[in-house]
Scaffold this active site. Structure first.
Site, PDB file in Angstrom:
ATOM      1  N   GLU A  64       0.817  -1.222   0.000  1.00  0.00           N
ATOM      2  CA  GLU A  64       0.000   0.000   0.000  1.00  0.00           C
ATOM      3  C   GLU A  64       0.847   1.267   0.000  1.00  0.00           C
ATOM      4  OE1 GLU A  64      -0.575  -2.595   2.024  1.00  0.00           O
ATOM      5  OE2 GLU A  64      -2.414  -3.369   1.122  1.00  0.00           O
ATOM      6  N   PHE A  89      -6.612  -0.724   5.230  1.00  0.00           N
ATOM      7  CA  PHE A  89      -5.244  -0.869   4.708  1.00  0.00           C
ATOM      8  C   PHE A  89      -4.773   0.412   4.033  1.00  0.00           C
ATOM      9  CE2 PHE A  89      -6.839  -5.436   4.128  1.00  0.00           C
ATOM     10  CZ  PHE A  89      -6.612  -5.713   5.464  1.00  0.00           C
TER      11      PHE A  89
END
Lengths: 319, 279
Positions: A64, A89
């Protein structure tokens, strides 16, 4: 049984599905739109865009931080990157990358957090984004949008792409009822009154709009007239909608599928205080706690996100 | 060796000295900053901006087909500001406003405020990812622009850099060059003591990159390496520039007893000495 049914709503698609289809559709004309994915495209539904426009889609793996940085670079070179991941996330894992590579340089990156709230169900708290709205709102200049249903998510997706600057779009996993069956006028920063009322106002967003409508339906039987406001944009908040609620009804209940601090409730309360709007308020949210695994409806009940809880808060605010 | 037709190695060395003088002056004037971290990177930055490698136009700093230089080790901002001023992005006098209220020459590069800055950096580990975004965008648009990203060797501790190394290889970004300024030190000590990531070359080669290791304070080597990197177009390239923190005024720094000299300016008397050396 589903929330919204008591108010005559029909079941619709999940907001993530509505987003996925809208993005695929809008991608035809918007050749500046590029999707970067951290390997959850089949959950966030960006895979539909990716199938239609493979040359403008990049799956960079489960990373991410890198996802957000790449999006920043694409935006700085004139693209309109859309990056979607689970709300937790994207916002929690890559918070500093959003700060440095998107918010601080004011780049035109569209952040989409799916699987928000506790209604994701069985996968449990590690997958539940319950802090994401607070985190998104904390970035100076970030626009934060939490649509309620399929039609408004389609409209929100288009509005997000048209908006210059960073946007966080918060979406959910489960199917949700259709609030806007007869079309939706969607403007970022402009709340929609989805049911008018004169005694109390429920300000909600996401799937809590349907919950609020059921609460209003229940209250009507007691002779209480509740207004329901879809505050789909948390930031910038619609101060006039709050002012109207305070002036035209006797109190405000804010309902959201989020932790209590820094979300819609906090933003509404601060906007009211700052603008000299004085009215009793109550707040319905998950509470200052993490949830657990379980079926979505069971979770919503156990963690207090029900029409009964919202109706109780309305009774309380009316004294 | 394909040096820009107008600039000889000797001229580049002179320009490097000029940049070093700017770095010393502006950080001492500011009373804070990272001169030693800037000085190690001078040859690379000089060669990029004045050796014919970066194609840029100070009058059109966001021209879509420009080459990009991203300083991921944002604390070395003074070397970038010095180069941008010499390149004509803003007046050289502005360098003396470094870190002062109202000046766009902030402590770390701010994309919004200063033309020529390609990314806001200062939180380590993020520049290479941003560089990938630029490299993908210019490829989509059909420009042959190159993207250069300078990373500190201490910065390689950050996991995001390794995410980016892997992704750049996946997309075979032949228009992306990472330059690691391996000056051997990070904030609290030597990189080999804090977190030893050597051998960097083998690790990065294993990620699919073309890797060169050079003396990063030798202008001839820097120019040759940048030239070789530019000829590789089928995969991303990395130049590990082995440098010395504070290069150019090492003897002066020695006097302080702190060879790392991290994150502090030279006091005025030592700055005078350093400027003598850099004449």
């Amino acid at each position: 049984m589903f929330y919204g049914e008591a108010s005559g709503l029909k079941m619709g698609k999940a907001t993530r599905d509505a987003f996925g289809r809208a993005l695929e559709e809008l991608g035809k004309d918007r050749t500046d739109v590029v999707v970067v994915d951290a390997d959850v495209g089949n959950s966030t539904r960006t895979e539909w865009f990716a199938k239609a426009f493979p040359e403008r889609s990049f799956n960079i793996g489960i990373a991410e931080s890198n996802l957000v940085g790449i999006a920043g670079g694409l935006a700085a070179s004139g693209k309109t990157p859309v990056i979607a991941s689970f709300a937790c996330f994207l916002l929690c894992n890559a918070y500093d990358q959003i700060r440095m590579s998107v918010a601080f340089p004011e780049l035109n990156v569209k952040l989409v957090g799916t699987h928000s709230g506790i209604s994701i169900g069985e996968d449990g708290p590690s997958q539940m984004g319950i802090e994401d709205v607070a985190l998104a709102c904390s970035f100076p200049g970030m626009t934060v949008v939490v649509p309620a249903d399929e039609p408004s998510t389609r409209a929100a997706t288009a509005a997000m792409l048209d908006h210059r600057g960073p946007v966080y779009l918060r979406l959910g996993r489960p199917s949700v009822p259709i609030v806007y069956e007869n079309g939706v006028e969607f403007r970022i920063g402009k709340a929609n009154v989805v049911r008018d009322g004169k005694d109390v106002t429920i300000i909600a967003n996401g799937l809590m709009v349907a919950v609020a409508l059921d609460a209003a339906t229940a209250l009507e039987k007691e002779g209480v007239s509740a207004r329901v406001v879809d505050m789909h944009t948390v930031k910038p908040i619609d101060v006039e909608a709050i002012r109207a609620a305070a002036e035209q009804t006797r109190g405000i209940v804010v309902a959201e599928e989020h932790a209590p601090f820094g979300g819609l409730g906090s933003v509404v309360a601060m906007a009211a205080a700052e603008n000299g709007i004085s009215t009793p308020m109550r707040f319905v949210n998950i509470g200052d706690r993490y949830a657990e695994s379980g079926d979505p409806m069971g979770l919503l009940k156990k963690y207090g996100l029900t029409p009964e809880a919202v109706a109780d808060a309305c009774r309380s605010v009316l004294g | 060796m394909a040096v820009a037709s107008t600039t000889s190695i000797d001229e580049l060395k002179e320009k490097a000295k000029t940049l070093r003088r700017h770095i010393v002056r502006m950080t001492t004037e500011a009373g804070s900053g990272h001169p030693s971290s800037s000085l190690s990177a001078v040859e690379v930055v000089t060669a990029l901006y004045f050796g014919g490698f970066l194609r840029y136009d100070p009058q059109q700093p966001r021209k879509p087909d420009r080459d990009r230089f991203i300083l991921s080790k944002g604390h070395a901002a003074p070397v970038l500001y010095a180069a941008l001023a010499e390149a004509g992005y803003f007046p050289v006098e502005d360098l003396m406003t470094l870190r002062k209220l109202g000046s766009p020459l902030e402590g770390h590069p701010n994309y919004k405020r200063l033309p020529g800055i390609e990314a806001s950096t200062g939180s380590l580990g993020q520049g290479l990812s941003i560089g990938i975004g630029h490299a993908l965008a210019v490829r989509l648009d059909g420009y042959d622009a190159r993207v250069y990203v300078m990373i500190g060797d201490g910065e390689m501790d950050e996991g995001q850099v390794w995410e980016a190394l892997a992704a750049a290889n996946k997309y075979r970004l032949g228009n992306l060059t990472a330059i690691i300024d391996q000056n051997g030190y990070q904030q609290t000590g030597a990189t080999k003591d804090v977190l030893d990531l050597t051998p960097l070359d083998e690790k990065i080669r294993a990620f699919g990159w073309h890797v060169q290791t050079i003396n990063g304070n030798c202008m001839e080597s820097v120019v040759a390496a940048l030239d070789a990197a530019r000829k590789v177009t089928d995969r991303p390239t990395c130049i590990i520039a082995q440098t010395k923190k504070g290069f150019g005024i090492l003897d002066v720094l020695q006097e302080t007893g702190d060879v790392n000299f991290h994150g502090k300016p030279l006091p005025p008397d030592l700055a005078e000495k350093a400027l003598e050396v850099l004449k």
